[in-house]
Design a protein around this motif. Structure first.
Motif, mmCIF file in Angstrom:
data_model
loop_
_atom_site.group_PDB
_atom_site.id
_atom_site.type_symbol
_atom_site.label_atom_id
_atom_site.label_comp_id
_atom_site.label_asym_id
_atom_site.label_seq_id
_atom_site.Cartn_x
_atom_site.Cartn_y
_atom_site.Cartn_z
ATOM 1 N N GLY A 113 -61.871 -89.010 -5.413
ATOM 2 C CA GLY A 113 -61.363 -90.145 -6.172
ATOM 3 C C GLY A 113 -61.049 -91.382 -5.363
ATOM 4 O O GLY A 113 -60.529 -92.364 -5.917
ATOM 5 N N ASP A 114 -61.341 -91.390 -4.060
ATOM 6 C CA ASP A 114 -61.123 -92.573 -3.214
ATOM 7 C C ASP A 114 -62.142 -93.646 -3.608
ATOM 8 O O ASP A 114 -63.292 -93.602 -3.192
ATOM 9 C CB ASP A 114 -61.282 -92.175 -1.749
ATOM 10 C CG ASP A 114 -61.198 -93.347 -0.788
ATOM 11 O OD1 ASP A 114 -61.015 -94.501 -1.242
ATOM 12 O OD2 ASP A 114 -61.340 -93.119 0.432
ATOM 13 N N LEU A 115 -61.712 -94.631 -4.393
ATOM 14 C CA LEU A 115 -62.653 -95.602 -4.952
ATOM 15 C C LEU A 115 -63.288 -96.477 -3.885
ATOM 16 O O LEU A 115 -64.465 -96.836 -4.002
ATOM 17 C CB LEU A 115 -61.940 -96.463 -5.999
ATOM 18 C CG LEU A 115 -61.499 -95.723 -7.269
ATOM 19 C CD1 LEU A 115 -60.806 -96.691 -8.216
ATOM 20 C CD2 LEU A 115 -62.679 -95.054 -7.959
ATOM 21 N N ASP A 116 -62.557 -96.836 -2.848
ATOM 22 C CA ASP A 116 -63.143 -97.650 -1.777
ATOM 23 C C ASP A 116 -64.236 -96.865 -1.055
ATOM 24 O O ASP A 116 -65.307 -97.398 -0.752
ATOM 25 C CB ASP A 116 -62.066 -98.096 -0.789
ATOM 26 C CG ASP A 116 -61.119 -99.132 -1.385
ATOM 27 O OD1 ASP A 116 -61.523 -99.820 -2.342
ATOM 28 O OD2 ASP A 116 -59.974 -99.234 -0.899
ATOM 29 N N GLY A 117 -63.951 -95.599 -0.779
ATOM 30 C CA GLY A 117 -64.954 -94.756 -0.146
ATOM 31 C C GLY A 117 -66.163 -94.542 -1.024
ATOM 32 O O GLY A 117 -67.309 -94.539 -0.553
ATOM 33 N N LEU A 118 -65.941 -94.388 -2.320
ATOM 34 C CA LEU A 118 -67.052 -94.221 -3.261
ATOM 35 C C LEU A 118 -67.915 -95.472 -3.327
ATOM 36 O O LEU A 118 -69.144 -95.386 -3.399
ATOM 37 C CB LEU A 118 -66.503 -93.885 -4.652
ATOM 38 C CG LEU A 118 -65.915 -92.478 -4.803
ATOM 39 C CD1 LEU A 118 -65.066 -92.399 -6.062
ATOM 40 C CD2 LEU A 118 -67.015 -91.428 -4.835
ATOM 41 N N ALA A 119 -67.274 -96.644 -3.298
ATOM 42 C CA ALA A 119 -68.035 -97.899 -3.324
ATOM 43 C C ALA A 119 -68.902 -98.038 -2.078
ATOM 44 O O ALA A 119 -70.049 -98.496 -2.150
ATOM 45 C CB ALA A 119 -67.077 -99.082 -3.447
ATOM 46 N N GLU A 120 -68.368 -97.626 -0.933
ATOM 47 C CA GLU A 120 -69.148 -97.688 0.309
ATOM 48 C C GLU A 120 -70.339 -96.734 0.245
ATOM 49 O O GLU A 120 -71.460 -97.082 0.642
ATOM 50 C CB GLU A 120 -68.255 -97.341 1.496
ATOM 51 C CG GLU A 120 -68.949 -97.448 2.835
ATOM 52 C CD GLU A 120 -68.017 -97.163 4.010
ATOM 53 O OE1 GLU A 120 -68.531 -97.034 5.148
ATOM 54 O OE2 GLU A 120 -66.803 -97.069 3.796
ATOM 55 N N LEU A 121 -70.101 -95.534 -0.259
ATOM 56 C CA LEU A 121 -71.187 -94.569 -0.415
ATOM 57 C C LEU A 121 -72.222 -95.085 -1.409
ATOM 58 O O LEU A 121 -73.434 -94.934 -1.197
ATOM 59 C CB LEU A 121 -70.611 -93.232 -0.888
ATOM 60 C CG LEU A 121 -71.613 -92.115 -1.217
ATOM 61 C CD1 LEU A 121 -72.501 -91.794 -0.021
ATOM 62 C CD2 LEU A 121 -70.868 -90.861 -1.690
ATOM 63 N N ASP A 122 -71.751 -95.714 -2.470
ATOM 64 C CA ASP A 122 -72.633 -96.315 -3.466
ATOM 65 C C ASP A 122 -73.596 -97.309 -2.829
ATOM 66 O O ASP A 122 -74.793 -97.337 -3.135
ATOM 67 C CB ASP A 122 -71.773 -97.055 -4.497
ATOM 68 C CG ASP A 122 -72.086 -96.633 -5.921
ATOM 69 O OD1 ASP A 122 -73.089 -95.930 -6.136
ATOM 70 O OD2 ASP A 122 -71.322 -97.014 -6.815
ATOM 71 N N LEU A 176 -63.749 -90.238 -22.461
ATOM 72 C CA LEU A 176 -63.150 -88.905 -22.499
ATOM 73 C C LEU A 176 -61.844 -88.831 -21.725
ATOM 74 O O LEU A 176 -61.128 -87.827 -21.795
ATOM 75 C CB LEU A 176 -64.132 -87.874 -21.930
ATOM 76 C CG LEU A 176 -65.384 -87.584 -22.768
ATOM 77 C CD1 LEU A 176 -66.337 -86.686 -21.993
ATOM 78 C CD2 LEU A 176 -65.008 -86.951 -24.103
ATOM 79 N N GLY A 177 -61.551 -89.892 -20.966
ATOM 80 C CA GLY A 177 -60.304 -89.924 -20.209
ATOM 81 C C GLY A 177 -60.357 -89.218 -18.872
ATOM 82 O O GLY A 177 -59.302 -88.886 -18.298
ATOM 83 N N THR A 178 -61.543 -88.987 -18.336
ATOM 84 C CA THR A 178 -61.663 -88.342 -17.030
ATOM 85 C C THR A 178 -61.065 -89.233 -15.953
ATOM 86 O O THR A 178 -61.371 -90.426 -15.881
ATOM 87 C CB THR A 178 -63.136 -88.044 -16.705
ATOM 88 O OG1 THR A 178 -63.689 -87.227 -17.742
ATOM 89 C CG2 THR A 178 -63.265 -87.314 -15.371
ATOM 90 N N LYS A 179 -60.246 -88.665 -15.119
ATOM 91 C CA LYS A 179 -59.537 -89.419 -14.086
ATOM 92 C C LYS A 179 -60.508 -90.180 -13.184
ATOM 93 O O LYS A 179 -61.471 -89.614 -12.673
ATOM 94 C CB LYS A 179 -58.688 -88.471 -13.233
ATOM 95 C CG LYS A 179 -57.867 -89.172 -12.163
ATOM 96 C CD LYS A 179 -57.056 -88.158 -11.366
ATOM 97 C CE LYS A 179 -56.271 -88.847 -10.260
ATOM 98 N NZ LYS A 179 -55.484 -87.853 -9.454
ATOM 99 N N GLY A 180 -60.253 -91.462 -12.992
ATOM 100 C CA GLY A 180 -61.034 -92.290 -12.079
ATOM 101 C C GLY A 180 -62.255 -92.938 -12.688
ATOM 102 O O GLY A 180 -62.809 -93.879 -12.120
ATOM 103 N N ALA A 181 -62.707 -92.467 -13.860
ATOM 104 C CA ALA A 181 -63.955 -92.971 -14.432
ATOM 105 C C ALA A 181 -63.826 -94.428 -14.866
ATOM 106 O O ALA A 181 -64.693 -95.260 -14.563
ATOM 107 C CB ALA A 181 -64.393 -92.099 -15.605
ATOM 108 N N SER A 182 -62.765 -94.768 -15.573
ATOM 109 C CA SER A 182 -62.600 -96.146 -16.049
ATOM 110 C C SER A 182 -62.407 -97.113 -14.891
ATOM 111 O O SER A 182 -62.957 -98.223 -14.894
ATOM 112 C CB SER A 182 -61.417 -96.231 -17.016
ATOM 113 O OG SER A 182 -61.700 -95.531 -18.212
ATOM 114 N N ALA A 183 -61.643 -96.696 -13.879
ATOM 115 C CA ALA A 183 -61.419 -97.562 -12.716
ATOM 116 C C ALA A 183 -62.715 -97.803 -11.960
ATOM 117 O O ALA A 183 -62.998 -98.926 -11.517
ATOM 118 C CB ALA A 183 -60.372 -96.936 -11.796
ATOM 119 N N CYS A 184 -63.539 -96.763 -11.825
ATOM 120 C CA CYS A 184 -64.824 -96.909 -11.146
ATOM 121 C C CYS A 184 -65.760 -97.788 -11.970
ATOM 122 O O CYS A 184 -66.467 -98.644 -11.420
ATOM 123 C CB CYS A 184 -65.444 -95.541 -10.901
ATOM 124 S SG CYS A 184 -66.954 -95.573 -9.909
#
Length: 227
Positions: free
Chosen positions: A73-82, A112-120
């Protein structure tokens, strides 16, 4: 891999082809490769699937999924991987398909309310992330408390199942042949899934004929799938 009944049911729900992920519009190069067989050489569905597993999914999509799952759920890390997935995907048709599938999956999980999905999804809309499918898969399946091995198994199965569905829609094979081809592909997925992935492992793929076909496909006028 041993799952509790609860986690097994969650895995079945999210591996189901009826789960709304948007992938129905994309053939991942299957349509292009089959329609251009006269120019690029003979086309065989089983060989195409095995090539996609071994030379793209195993070392690119699977690696991205695993690394995204470990980011928890680390959004910054996910963006870098993206951005790494974006840079390593050479053909625009495959890049755009991955982004659109990822955004569709994010939208579904946001609702569906999955954690992190809306923020991503908000990050993608702002241009701070790309929303590639494998990255999104790692994010949402980790948020659903599915372990890494299960997430990889779902990702591999969905990839093959979507290719089989596309092949049936294109009239390349029948429904029974599609199930037989899927069954033959499962051990190939399992073998690829057993290979270890380092936390910083590079993304690698080598499917040149498919990529050439997708690039040529983008200039064609009539087609059933976007890639």
């Amino acid at each position: 891999m041993s799952l509790s009944p609860t986690h097994l049911l969650i895995a079945l729900q999210h591996a189901d082809g009826q789960f709304p992920s948007g992938g129905f519009a994309f053939s991942q190069g299957l349509e292009a490769s089959s329609s251009l067989a006269g120019k690029l050489g003979p086309f065989d569905f089983a060989d195409f699937v095995a090539t996609q597993i071994r030379h793209r999914w195993a070392d690119a999509d699977r690696v991205a999924l695993v690394r995204a799952h470990r980011l928890a759920g680390d959004l910054d890390g996910l963006a870098e991987l993206d951005r790494e997935v974006e840079a390593s995907t050479f053909v625009e048709g495959l890049r755009s398909g991955s982004r659109r599938n990822g955004m569709a999956l994010l939208t579904t999980h946001g609702r569906l309310g999955t954690k992190g999905a809306s923020a991503c999804r908000d990050m993608v809309r702002k241009g701070d992330a790309c929303g590639h499918l494998a990255v999104v898969q790692g994010l949402v399946w980790q948020a659903l408390d599915l372990d890494e091995a299960t997430a990889v198994a779902i990702g591999g199965y969905q990839m093959v199942a979507s290719l089989a569905t596309a092949a049936v829609r294109l009239g390349l094979i029948g429904a029974i042949d599609a199930q037989a081809a899927t069954a033959r592909a499962l051990p190939v997925i399992e073998a690829a899934a057993c290979r270890a992935v380092a936390d910083d492992e590079a993304l690698r793929s080598f499917t040149p004929l498919c990529e050439i076909a997708v690039a040529l496909h983008g200039a064609s006028g009539q087609r059933l799938f976007s890639n």
